[in-house]
Each structure stands twice: as C-alpha cells, then as structure tokens.
Design a protein around this motif. Structure first.
Motif, short mmCIF file in Angstrom:
data_model
loop_
_atom_site.label_atom_id
_atom_site.label_comp_id
_atom_site.label_asym_id
_atom_site.label_seq_id
_atom_site.Cartn_x
_atom_site.Cartn_y
_atom_site.Cartn_z
N TRP A 204 -45.75 12.39 8.07
CA TRP A 204 -46.70 11.29 8.20
C TRP A 204 -48.03 11.77 8.79
O TRP A 204 -49.10 11.41 8.29
CB TRP A 204 -46.12 10.18 9.08
CG TRP A 204 -47.15 9.19 9.61
CD1 TRP A 204 -47.35 8.85 10.89
CD2 TRP A 204 -48.09 8.44 8.83
NE1 TRP A 204 -48.37 7.93 10.99
CE2 TRP A 204 -48.85 7.67 9.74
CE3 TRP A 204 -48.40 8.36 7.47
CZ2 TRP A 204 -49.88 6.81 9.34
CZ3 TRP A 204 -49.42 7.52 7.06
CH2 TRP A 204 -50.16 6.75 7.98
N VAL A 205 -47.99 12.60 9.80
CA VAL A 205 -49.23 13.05 10.43
C VAL A 205 -50.01 13.98 9.49
O VAL A 205 -51.24 13.96 9.47
CB VAL A 205 -48.94 13.74 11.78
CG1 VAL A 205 -50.25 14.22 12.42
CG2 VAL A 205 -48.25 12.77 12.73
N ILE A 206 -49.29 14.78 8.68
CA ILE A 206 -49.98 15.60 7.67
C ILE A 206 -50.68 14.70 6.66
O ILE A 206 -51.84 14.93 6.29
CB ILE A 206 -48.97 16.53 6.96
CG1 ILE A 206 -48.72 17.78 7.80
CG2 ILE A 206 -49.50 16.95 5.60
CD1 ILE A 206 -49.89 18.76 7.84
N ILE A 207 -49.99 13.67 6.19
CA ILE A 207 -50.60 12.73 5.24
C ILE A 207 -51.82 12.06 5.86
O ILE A 207 -52.88 11.94 5.24
CB ILE A 207 -49.57 11.67 4.79
CG1 ILE A 207 -48.48 12.32 3.93
CG2 ILE A 207 -50.25 10.54 4.01
CD1 ILE A 207 -47.32 11.40 3.60
N ILE B 129 -49.91 20.91 13.24
CA ILE B 129 -50.20 19.60 12.65
C ILE B 129 -51.06 18.76 13.60
O ILE B 129 -51.99 18.06 13.17
CB ILE B 129 -48.89 18.86 12.30
CG1 ILE B 129 -48.13 19.63 11.22
CG2 ILE B 129 -49.17 17.43 11.83
CD1 ILE B 129 -46.80 19.01 10.84
N LYS B 130 -50.77 18.86 14.89
CA LYS B 130 -51.62 18.17 15.87
C LYS B 130 -53.06 18.65 15.75
O LYS B 130 -54.00 17.86 15.79
CB LYS B 130 -51.11 18.43 17.29
CG LYS B 130 -49.75 17.82 17.61
CD LYS B 130 -49.30 18.22 19.01
CE LYS B 130 -47.91 17.69 19.32
NZ LYS B 130 -47.43 18.13 20.66
N PHE B 131 -53.21 19.95 15.58
CA PHE B 131 -54.57 20.51 15.45
C PHE B 131 -55.27 19.98 14.21
O PHE B 131 -56.43 19.57 14.27
CB PHE B 131 -54.51 22.04 15.40
CG PHE B 131 -55.83 22.65 14.99
CD1 PHE B 131 -56.87 22.74 15.89
CD2 PHE B 131 -56.02 23.10 13.69
CE1 PHE B 131 -58.09 23.28 15.51
CE2 PHE B 131 -57.23 23.65 13.30
CZ PHE B 131 -58.28 23.74 14.21
N LEU B 132 -54.59 20.01 13.07
CA LEU B 132 -55.22 19.54 11.84
C LEU B 132 -55.66 18.09 11.96
O LEU B 132 -56.76 17.72 11.50
CB LEU B 132 -54.24 19.69 10.67
CG LEU B 132 -54.02 21.12 10.16
CD1 LEU B 132 -52.91 21.14 9.12
CD2 LEU B 132 -55.31 21.69 9.58
#
Length: 433
Positions: free
Chosen positions: A12-15, A101-104
């Motif tokens: 979800w966070v990547i999306i 993922i947090k960074f992105l």
C-alpha cells in the motif's frame, strides 16, 4: 497474520508513493498549461530536474535531518539513509514497513514541496537557480520544519496536527515561492505604469484541467497513504474526507468566480480543487465528513479572492501558488483547531479535540503557533538564500531571454517547434516587404 499485515502495508505504501510521485506529472501539465507557449517545455522539464535534485539531496541529507535521531530542532543522524542504531529513525517506528519504502514515500513529499516553490519562479528565473535553490531548500528548509512536526521536534511535542502536510509540504513550498516572486519581480508586460495588471493567459486550458485531475487522484496517495497502514482500514476514511473536500472546493471556487467576475472561470475551478486538497491535507484524519466539506469550500472560495487581491497589489504569482498552497495551507492547518473530532483524535493519538467539540482553545493555539513558527523560519531562510543568489549569480534571465522564451534561451529548442517556424515566417515576411 502479522506477516500478511506487513506485506499489505508495504504494498500500500509503495502504491501511495507512486501516486504522490505521479503528482509531478500533474504539476508539469498544470503549470505548463497555465503559462505561455514559449516557456512550455522549460516549465514541464523543470519538474524532472526538480525531482532528480530532491531525490539525491533528500537521500544524502534531507531524510536524516527530518527523521533522524537528534534534538527538537533537527535530526543529526542517518545520513545517506544509514541506520547507526535501532533508534536512528525512531520517529518513523510507528510505520511497519521497510525503511526503503518509508524513504520513497517521504521523498515524494519533499519533491512536491519543491515543485510548489517553483511556481513562484515561473517564466523568468535562471535555470542555474533551480539547481542551487533546489539543493539548499531540500537541506535547510523543508527537512527542518518536517522534523519539527513529523520527526519528534518541538511542534510534535506540543501536539501539532498536520496529518499529511498542509504546513510541512504546502505552506513551506508556497512561502519559498512567494519570496522568489517578490525578489524576481513581475514578468515583463504583467503590469501597466499605473500598476494595473494585464492578463497573461496560459496557453492550454486543457493541460491545466488534466493536470488538476492528475493531482486530485495523486492526493489519495498523499493523504490516505500517510496512514502507512491497511490494518484497520482507516486509510479509506482519510480518502473519503479528502475527496469530499476537493469536490466542495471545485464548486465553491466556480461559484465565487461567477459572483465576482460574472464568468465561470475554469482555471479558478481547478485552483479551487487544489486549494481544498491543500487545506484538507492537514485535517483529513482529524475531521468528520461534514467538516471536510466546509474546509474545502472555504479554501476554494477564499483562494480565488486572494489570488485577485495579490495581483491587484502588484504581485505577479504566475500560477497563484501562494494563494493555492500557502493561504489554503494556513486554513487547513488551523481548521483542526476548530473541527478536530474527539473520536478521530483518539484514533490518531495526535493532539486534542477542537474548539467546536468542547476541546477549548488549546489545539487552536497549538495550530497557530505551528503555522507562525514554520512561516517565520521559511521566510527568513528563503530570503537569505535567494537574496544571496540575487546578489551573486542573479535570479532572473535577461529581458531578451524572457521575451524570446525560456524554451529557446535556456534549452535551445521550443516545446512547440511549430511556434518557432511561425515566428520565422513572420520575420521573413516582414523582411521581404
């Protein structure tokens, strides 16, 4: 079950990250469509330049300053995304997804803030300024206020509510852009000698509308993605309040434009959507649906009025970035001091209930302090950086370059080659005659 939750949250966070990153395309279309044809390629291309600069600088320094372990003013560890200890990025430990993922996700926010700032530079700033200011903004401006609010800094400690960045992202970018607008001065031909403004219309209203729609869709990643979780489904609620506010902002801005000018201005409607989205960004997790509609409508309507007001005061903000992102950022941030619902405060565990729910003035004062603190800091640092640049390398292209357009003067090619052919045709025709 815990492993499944981890996987779902990560996906979800990547999306959401991709949705926010794709907002760069929305800014490219919106700004290019709202400015002149001779600058279209430059305006669109600088979004890629902006994203590239912010990516590398945020990776090296910005992420550490924002979320790294440090003090109440800025992070002092985690450079180049390296964890020195288990507590290096403890301010993000509530999100159960990998650090990459947090960074992105957080990078996408920093890039949006810088993209907002560029609105104040449009059609007259040197390309070199984008490199220098973009780098310094991503080190000394955005991460510092980001740390105050999201990195465990002093505003976080007093309970400031800014769920997805009305202040951290939008107000910061808007103020930086506004300082640039003041130091650059108006575009050639924008004002008459008596200071009355001339209309400089954008070259493609369809691009403006399409850019607005892309930003609207991208905002679901912006706000709903800030939950960084799918576990309890709360991201769906945040998406709901976001969408309701945007719809209210569109209608309110269009009606306001019709009342004030007699015309149902399409660009005003698009800006109304964006203003509402900016405003609900801080409040999306804290307010009930009816309050989201009120916040969106107020921001959409007020933004149209302020855009006219600033123009009449001799300020040339080509895409009304300060009205859309700055004024609305203030409205949205302060609105939680009135509308924050006790049940939602309990869910988010941030701050206290608003004035209209019996929470008293506490949260309202916290929000005002947060806005003022961020505004003063960004104003001072932006003025110092841009003031030094103006005295050294210069901020603005020459009058000849501005008149010919930044496409040809900075990049050597028009975004619309046919435009150059048409100009040459007219020049040759004049020579023959």
């Amino acid at each position: 079950m815990e492993k499944i939750s981890f996987m779902l949250d990560s996906v979800w966070v990547i999306i959401a990250s991709v949705l926010v990153i794709f907002m760069q395309a929305g800014f490219a279309l919106l700004e290019a469509g709202s400015t002149r044809m001779k600058n279209a390629g430059h305006i669109a291309g600088k979004q890629i330049l902006s994203f590239a600069i912010s990516t590398l600088v945020f990776w090296a320094f910005g992420f550490a300053i924002t979320f790294g372990e440090g003090n109440q003013w800025f992070g002092t560890s985690g450079w180049f995304l390296k964890e020195g200890s288990e507590t290096t990025f403890d301010s993000l430990s509530w999100a159960h997804v990998p650090l990459s993922i947090k960074f992105l996700f957080q990078l996408a926010f920093a890039a949006v803030s810088l993209a907002i700032a560029w609105g104040g530079f449009a059609e007259r700033a040197k390309l070199s300024v984008y490199f220098i200011f973009g780098t310094l903004f991503t080190i000394f401006i955005y991460p510092v206020v980001g740390h105050w609010v999201w990195g465990g800094g002093w505003l976080a400690q007093i309970g400031m509510q800014d769920f997805a960045g009305s202040t951290v992202v939008h107000l910061q970018g808007a103020i930086a852009g506004f300082i640039a607008t003041l130091l650059l001065g108006p575009r050639i031909g924008k004002f008459n000698q008596d200071r009355t403004p001339n209309l400089i219309p954008g070259h493609n209203q369809v691009y403006t509308v399409l850019g607005g729609i892309i930003l609207w869709v991208g905002w679901f990643g912006f706000n709903a993605g800030s939950t960084m979780s799918t576990t309890d489904g709360f991201f769906g609620y945040v998406a709901l309040t976001t969408h309701l506010a945007a719809a209210a902002g569109a209608l309110a801005a269009l009606i306001t434009a019709k009342i004030m000018t007699g015309k149902a201005d399409v660009s005003a409607m698009v800006n109304g959507v964006l203003a509402a989205l900016v405003a609900i960004t801080a409040a999306s997790a804290f307010v009930e649906p009816w309050a989201a509609i009120v916040i969106g409508a107020v921001a959409g309507s007020f933004t149209f009025w302020t855009s006219i007001y600033f123009e009449r005061k001799g300020i040339d903000d080509p895409i009304y970035a300060f009205s859309v992102h700055g004024i609305s950022g203030v409205i949205g941030t302060i609105s939680t001091g009135f509308f924050a619902s006790p049940r939602l405060v309990e869910i988010t565990k941030i701050g206290k209930a608003g004035l209209f729910y019996g929470g008293g003035f506490h949260q309202l004062w916290v929000q005002i302090i947060g806005v003022l603190g961020a505004a003063v800091y960004v104003t001072i640092v932006s003025f110092l950086i841009l003031g030094v640049l103006k005295l050294t390398v210069g901020l603005r292209v020459t009058p000849e370059q501005e008149i010919s357009g930044l496409d040809i003067s900075e990049h050597g090619a028009y975004g619309y080659p046919e435009h150059l052919e048409l100009l040459n045709h007219h020049v040759n025709k004049i020579k023959i005659s």
